[in-house]
Design an enzyme around this catalytic site. Structure first.
Site, PDB file in Angstrom:
ATOM      1  N   GLY A  11       3.004   6.043   5.941  1.00 49.11           N
ATOM      2  CA  GLY A  11       3.182   6.314   4.503  1.00 49.11           C
ATOM      3  C   GLY A  11       2.475   7.580   4.093  1.00 49.11           C
ATOM      4  N   GLY A  14       3.040   9.298   0.140  1.00 45.30           N
ATOM      5  CA  GLY A  14       2.573   8.667  -1.097  1.00 45.30           C
ATOM      6  C   GLY A  14       1.240   9.255  -1.552  1.00 45.30           C
ATOM      7  N   GLY A  17      -1.482   8.204   1.111  1.00 48.88           N
ATOM      8  CA  GLY A  17      -1.257   8.855   2.404  1.00 48.88           C
ATOM      9  C   GLY A  17      -1.552  10.343   2.343  1.00 48.88           C
ATOM     10  CB  SER A 131      -3.799  -4.146  -4.793  1.00 50.78           C
ATOM     11  OG  SER A 131      -3.809  -4.387  -6.176  1.00 50.78           O
ATOM     12  CB  SER A 132      -8.399  -4.915  -7.869  1.00 50.09           C
ATOM     13  OG  SER A 132      -7.585  -4.224  -8.777  1.00 50.09           O
ATOM     14  CB  CYS A 133      -3.207  -7.193  -8.545  1.00 50.87           C
ATOM     15  SG  CYS A 133      -2.164  -6.844  -7.147  1.00 50.87           S
ATOM     16  CE1 TYR A 160       1.797  -3.611  -4.054  1.00 51.54           C
ATOM     17  CE2 TYR A 160      -0.074  -4.337  -5.358  1.00 51.54           C
ATOM     18  CZ  TYR A 160       0.487  -3.439  -4.469  1.00 51.54           C
ATOM     19  OH  TYR A 160      -0.258  -2.388  -3.998  1.00 51.54           O
ATOM     20  CE  LYS A 164      -0.458  -3.676  -0.893  1.00 50.66           C
ATOM     21  NZ  LYS A 164      -0.476  -2.723   0.223  1.00 50.66           N
ATOM     22  CB  THR A 188     -10.311  -0.605  -8.609  1.00 49.33           C
ATOM     23  OG1 THR A 188     -10.024  -0.991  -9.911  1.00 49.33           O
ATOM     24  CG2 THR A 188     -10.706   0.869  -8.578  1.00 49.33           C
ATOM     25  CG  ASN A 189      -5.645  -0.435 -11.802  1.00 50.39           C
ATOM     26  OD1 ASN A 189      -5.995  -1.466 -11.226  1.00 50.39           O
ATOM     27  ND2 ASN A 189      -4.823  -0.457 -12.832  1.00 50.39           N
ATOM     28  CG  HIS A 203      -0.215   1.847 -11.579  1.00 49.78           C
ATOM     29  ND1 HIS A 203      -0.557   0.535 -11.750  1.00 49.78           N
ATOM     30  CD2 HIS A 203       0.261   1.947 -10.328  1.00 49.78           C
ATOM     31  CE1 HIS A 203      -0.303  -0.145 -10.645  1.00 49.78           C
ATOM     32  NE2 HIS A 203       0.205   0.692  -9.760  1.00 49.78           N
ATOM     33  NE  ARG A 233      -5.244  -3.631 -15.628  1.00 51.70           N
ATOM     34  CZ  ARG A 233      -5.230  -4.699 -16.427  1.00 51.70           C
ATOM     35  NH1 ARG A 233      -6.358  -5.165 -16.956  1.00 51.70           N
ATOM     36  NH2 ARG A 233      -4.105  -5.328 -16.698  1.00 51.70           N
ATOM     37  CG  ASP A 304      -2.418  -6.831 -23.570  1.00 51.50           C
ATOM     38  OD1 ASP A 304      -2.060  -5.656 -23.771  1.00 51.50           O
ATOM     39  OD2 ASP A 304      -3.049  -7.524 -24.394  1.00 51.50           O
TER      40      ASP A 304
END
Ligand code: GDP
Length: 343
Positions: A11, A14, A17, A131-133, A160, A164, A188-189, A203, A233, A304
């Protein structure tokens, strides 16, 4: 990690990457292979800190990582020693909502193929990026690695997040069964050069950079920000993440074992900036950096998402790493990149 080790970035076009390639080249690594699919990588100018006589060229391969045969062929050809899995289908809150099938299928496919191929090829280390999600919606803040799988996920990005979580559990399972050294970072984001600036599917930070920039140019009296402005965030500049990845890949075996391979303790570590900010305050900050003087208003018809995402960084600080780029400096850098690539 020797400077001539074969390092494969899955990747390479991106945001993550391309930041990794900038970092590896500027640190003097000479044997980098990157894969891309629809976009040819454009990683930008390389500040050659340690590269003698300028940065080395990199090899780029066109590979569809959703196809297992192509991934196998690619690993057979490269025989990498180190792999960083930076390829993923990513997007903001609306993209996750509009494309849930693609988010789960493409991410599960890419990561299963790359992780399994890395095992078959006997790579020394693989670094998976999550990812933090992945943490439950109601996780106490700041979120610690142990909070994984302690409650239901935020519905807006559940497919998603499930992909992950499967990726890092796959790393953990391979480490247990095959003695691999597959480790993971949970960023994080992220934001920075080569981010997606699509007005609907990006995002929040790239969306706001673009919206404030266009509003200023047109002289609009107001800018609309989605949701209530209350969610909080945490944002990490992507070059800081690239620095964190190299820091982890270069750790000695003992630290890797104690930190990442010590099952049942988590095989991953959070990486963030250590501070969060309300979306309302973020919008003001973006407006200031861009020099927009109109009003900010909110569109409560937009979701939100999760109320707060702030990572606990104790494990990463124990490894001797912290982020360097402040949010205002990072927004300024991302805005400059956007100005150069707007068209
Ligand atoms: P999340 O961290 O997975 O929720 O992803 P996003 O970065 O897409 O959204 C973060 C927060 O920013 C959410 O509360 C959004 O409602 C809010 N937000 C405000 N304006 C925007 C916008 O223009 N685009 C996006 N993606 N989010 C926005």
């Amino acid at each position: 990690m020797h400077k001539d080790a074969t390092i494969f970035i899955a990747g390479a076009s991106g945001m993550v990457g391309s930041a990794l390639i900038r970092k590896l080249l500027s640190s003097g690594y000479t044997n980098i292979v990157g894969s891309y699919h629809s976009r040819v990588p454009n990683y930008g100018p390389i500040p050659s800190e340690k590269a003698v006589g300028g940065p080395a060229p990199i090899n780029l391969l066109r590979v569809d990582l959703i196809r297992q045969d192509e991934v196998r062929g690619c690993f057979d050809a490269i025989q990498p020693q180190y792999v960083i899995l930076a390829a993923a289908r990513v997007g903001g809150i609306q993209a996750n909502n509009d494309l849930p099938g693609q988010f789960i299928y493409e991410n599960l496919s890419i990561q299963s193929h790359v992780i399994h191929a890395a095992y078959r090829a006997g790579v020394e280390r693989l670094l998976f990026l999550g990812s933090s999600c992945i943490y439950p919606k109601k996780t106490p803040q700041p979120m610690r690695e142990e909070h994984l799988l302690t409650g239901p996920l935020e519905p807006t990005n559940e497919p998603y997040a499930i992909a992950k979580i499967a990726g890092l559990k796959m790393c953990e399972a391979y480490n247990r069964q095959y003695n691999t050294r597959f480790v993971a970072l949970m960023p994080t984001n992220l934001y920075g050069p080569n981010d997606n600036y699509d007005p609907d599917h990006s995002h929040v930070l790239p969306a706001l950079i673009r919206r404030f920039h266009e509003a200023k140019r047109r002289g609009d009296p107001e800018v609309v920000v989605w949701g209530s402005g209350r969610p909080r965030r945490e944002f990490l500049y992507v070059d800081d993440l690239a620095d964190a990845c190299l820091h982890v890949l270069a750790l000695d075996n003992q630290l890797i074992e104690e930190t990442f391979l010590n099952y049942p303790s988590p095989c991953f570590v959070n990486v963030g900036a250590g501070k969060d900010i309300a979306i309302r305050d973020l919008a003001e900050m973006v407006g200031q950096v861009i020099g927009y003087e109109g009003e900010i208003c909110f569109d409560p018809s937009k979701p939100d998402g999760t109320p707060q995402k702030l990572l606990d960084l104790s494990r990463m600080s124990k490894l001797g790493w912290r982020a360097k780029t402040s949010l205002t400096a990072g927004i300024g850098l991302a805005h400059k990149w956007y100005l150069r690539h707007e068209h």
